[in-house]
Design a protein around this motif. Sequence first.
Motif, PDB file in Angstrom:
ATOM      1  N   UNK A  79     -11.246 -19.177  61.487  1.00 56.48           N
ATOM      2  CA  UNK A  79     -11.994 -18.459  60.451  1.00 56.48           C
ATOM      3  C   UNK A  79     -12.801 -19.476  59.663  1.00 56.48           C
ATOM      4  N   UNK A  80     -14.093 -19.139  59.445  1.00 59.35           N
ATOM      5  CA  UNK A  80     -14.975 -19.966  58.604  1.00 59.35           C
ATOM      6  C   UNK A  80     -15.586 -19.056  57.556  1.00 59.35           C
ATOM      7  N   UNK A  81     -15.427 -19.414  56.313  1.00 58.53           N
ATOM      8  CA  UNK A  81     -16.062 -18.667  55.236  1.00 58.53           C
ATOM      9  C   UNK A  81     -17.320 -19.407  54.829  1.00 58.53           C
ATOM     10  N   UNK A  82     -18.366 -18.644  54.501  1.00 59.69           N
ATOM     11  CA  UNK A  82     -19.615 -19.247  54.044  1.00 59.69           C
ATOM     12  C   UNK A  82     -20.690 -19.289  55.099  1.00 59.69           C
ATOM     13  N   UNK A  83     -20.519 -18.519  56.179  1.00 60.36           N
ATOM     14  CA  UNK A  83     -21.594 -18.453  57.170  1.00 60.36           C
ATOM     15  C   UNK A  83     -22.710 -17.565  56.607  1.00 60.36           C
ATOM     16  N   UNK A  84     -23.881 -17.693  57.197  1.00 58.18           N
ATOM     17  CA  UNK A  84     -25.023 -16.878  56.744  1.00 58.18           C
ATOM     18  C   UNK A  84     -24.714 -15.398  56.961  1.00 58.18           C
ATOM     19  N   UNK A  85     -24.956 -14.555  55.958  1.00 58.31           N
ATOM     20  CA  UNK A  85     -24.766 -13.124  56.162  1.00 58.31           C
ATOM     21  C   UNK A  85     -25.753 -12.616  57.216  1.00 58.31           C
ATOM     22  N   UNK A  86     -25.267 -11.839  58.175  1.00 60.66           N
ATOM     23  CA  UNK A  86     -26.176 -11.344  59.207  1.00 60.66           C
ATOM     24  C   UNK A  86     -27.123 -10.280  58.649  1.00 60.66           C
ATOM     25  N   UNK A 106     -19.290  -7.402  62.595  1.00 59.79           N
ATOM     26  CA  UNK A 106     -20.127  -7.405  63.783  1.00 59.79           C
ATOM     27  C   UNK A 106     -19.296  -8.063  64.875  1.00 59.79           C
ATOM     28  N   UNK A 107     -19.226  -7.433  66.035  1.00 59.37           N
ATOM     29  CA  UNK A 107     -18.400  -7.929  67.136  1.00 59.37           C
ATOM     30  C   UNK A 107     -19.301  -8.330  68.292  1.00 59.37           C
ATOM     31  N   UNK A 108     -19.315  -9.617  68.600  1.00 53.99           N
ATOM     32  CA  UNK A 108     -20.192 -10.127  69.655  1.00 53.99           C
ATOM     33  C   UNK A 108     -19.352 -10.902  70.664  1.00 53.99           C
ATOM     34  N   UNK A 109     -19.400 -10.446  71.923  1.00 56.37           N
ATOM     35  CA  UNK A 109     -18.672 -11.152  72.975  1.00 56.37           C
ATOM     36  C   UNK A 109     -19.557 -12.249  73.536  1.00 56.37           C
ATOM     37  N   UNK A 110     -18.951 -13.406  73.719  1.00 53.96           N
ATOM     38  CA  UNK A 110     -19.667 -14.536  74.309  1.00 53.96           C
ATOM     39  C   UNK A 110     -19.777 -14.363  75.812  1.00 53.96           C
ATOM     40  N   UNK A 111     -20.236 -15.396  76.457  1.00 56.15           N
ATOM     41  CA  UNK A 111     -20.390 -15.363  77.907  1.00 56.15           C
ATOM     42  C   UNK A 111     -19.040 -15.082  78.568  1.00 56.15           C
ATOM     43  N   UNK A 112     -19.057 -14.130  79.489  1.00 57.96           N
ATOM     44  CA  UNK A 112     -17.840 -13.743  80.184  1.00 57.96           C
ATOM     45  C   UNK A 112     -17.557 -14.748  81.295  1.00 57.96           C
ATOM     46  N   UNK A 113     -16.311 -15.218  81.333  1.00 61.36           N
ATOM     47  CA  UNK A 113     -15.917 -16.207  82.329  1.00 61.36           C
ATOM     48  C   UNK A 113     -15.477 -15.548  83.630  1.00 61.36           C
ATOM     49  N   UNK A 123     -18.153 -11.311  62.653  1.00 56.73           N
ATOM     50  CA  UNK A 123     -18.779 -11.752  61.403  1.00 56.73           C
ATOM     51  C   UNK A 123     -18.813 -10.570  60.451  1.00 56.73           C
ATOM     52  N   UNK A 124     -18.371 -10.793  59.219  1.00 59.05           N
ATOM     53  CA  UNK A 124     -18.380  -9.694  58.258  1.00 59.05           C
ATOM     54  C   UNK A 124     -19.802  -9.203  58.064  1.00 59.05           C
ATOM     55  N   UNK A 131     -17.980 -14.080  56.378  1.00 58.58           N
ATOM     56  CA  UNK A 131     -16.832 -14.723  57.001  1.00 58.58           C
ATOM     57  C   UNK A 131     -16.943 -14.509  58.507  1.00 58.58           C
ATOM     58  N   UNK A 132     -16.667 -15.563  59.243  1.00 60.27           N
ATOM     59  CA  UNK A 132     -16.746 -15.521  60.704  1.00 60.27           C
ATOM     60  C   UNK A 132     -15.359 -15.816  61.271  1.00 60.27           C
ATOM     61  N   UNK A 133     -14.973 -15.048  62.281  1.00 65.04           N
ATOM     62  CA  UNK A 133     -13.717 -15.301  62.984  1.00 65.04           C
ATOM     63  C   UNK A 133     -14.039 -15.482  64.454  1.00 65.04           C
ATOM     64  N   UNK A 134     -13.681 -16.638  64.993  1.00 67.93           N
ATOM     65  CA  UNK A 134     -13.896 -16.944  66.402  1.00 67.93           C
ATOM     66  C   UNK A 134     -12.580 -16.750  67.140  1.00 67.93           C
ATOM     67  N   UNK A 135     -12.607 -15.892  68.158  1.00 71.92           N
ATOM     68  CA  UNK A 135     -11.407 -15.594  68.935  1.00 71.92           C
ATOM     69  C   UNK A 135     -11.659 -16.064  70.362  1.00 71.92           C
ATOM     70  N   UNK A 136     -10.939 -17.098  70.809  1.00 75.73           N
ATOM     71  CA  UNK A 136     -11.154 -17.589  72.168  1.00 75.73           C
ATOM     72  C   UNK A 136     -10.713 -16.560  73.211  1.00 75.73           C
ATOM     73  N   UNK A 137     -11.320 -16.636  74.378  1.00 75.14           N
ATOM     74  CA  UNK A 137     -11.018 -15.704  75.469  1.00 75.14           C
ATOM     75  C   UNK A 137      -9.524 -15.664  75.769  1.00 75.14           C
ATOM     76  N   UNK A 138      -8.862 -16.820  75.716  1.00 75.15           N
ATOM     77  CA  UNK A 138      -7.430 -16.876  76.019  1.00 75.15           C
ATOM     78  C   UNK A 138      -6.624 -16.007  75.057  1.00 75.15           C
TER      79      UNK A 138
END
Length: 165
Positions: A79-86, A106-113, A123-124, A131-138
């Motif tokens: 989690x990172x707080x302080x990202x640019x508001x989308x 906002x829910x954005x999936x990265x490149x599918x492995x 991202x809120x 606030x941004x939350x990065x969730x790894x594929x694993x």
Amino acid sequence: MVARAHQVAGTLLAGTALAGSLLAGCSSPVGVSAAPHAADPLCAEVVLALPRELAGMSRLTTSSQATVAWGDRNAPVVLRCGVEPPPPTTDPCVTADDGVVAVDWLAVEGEVGPDGSGDWTFTTYGRDPAVEVLVPAAVAATRSTSFLIDIGPAVARVEQTRSCL
């Protein structure tokens, strides 16, 4: 006999110091870059209100202000707080709502492995700082991302000014 006791005590102290330094090496912080607005006082409020454990994942130490990580050090939820508001977007927007607190993400999936899963970035929406939350594929492959509900009360410390439709 006294000399032998001092030698044993010295060996024990050296062993204790070595064990301490090895343990310190295991607790090195997870490298996370700070968001552009990490110094916003609201980010401090958010971070201080976050849970110590998230969906069974223990909290990890991070290297930057206004960041938190949980889980496996090699593939943590970050989690990172302080990202640019989308801005307004066509990206999927979901609401994590526990009946008391609702937060739009906002829910954005990265490149599918090759295994059919990808990293997710949440991202809120409608909050500044965002606030941004990065969730790894694993993690996404083995856990529900419903843990966003668990961080909702902390994130809700940032006033909502827009919402998903």
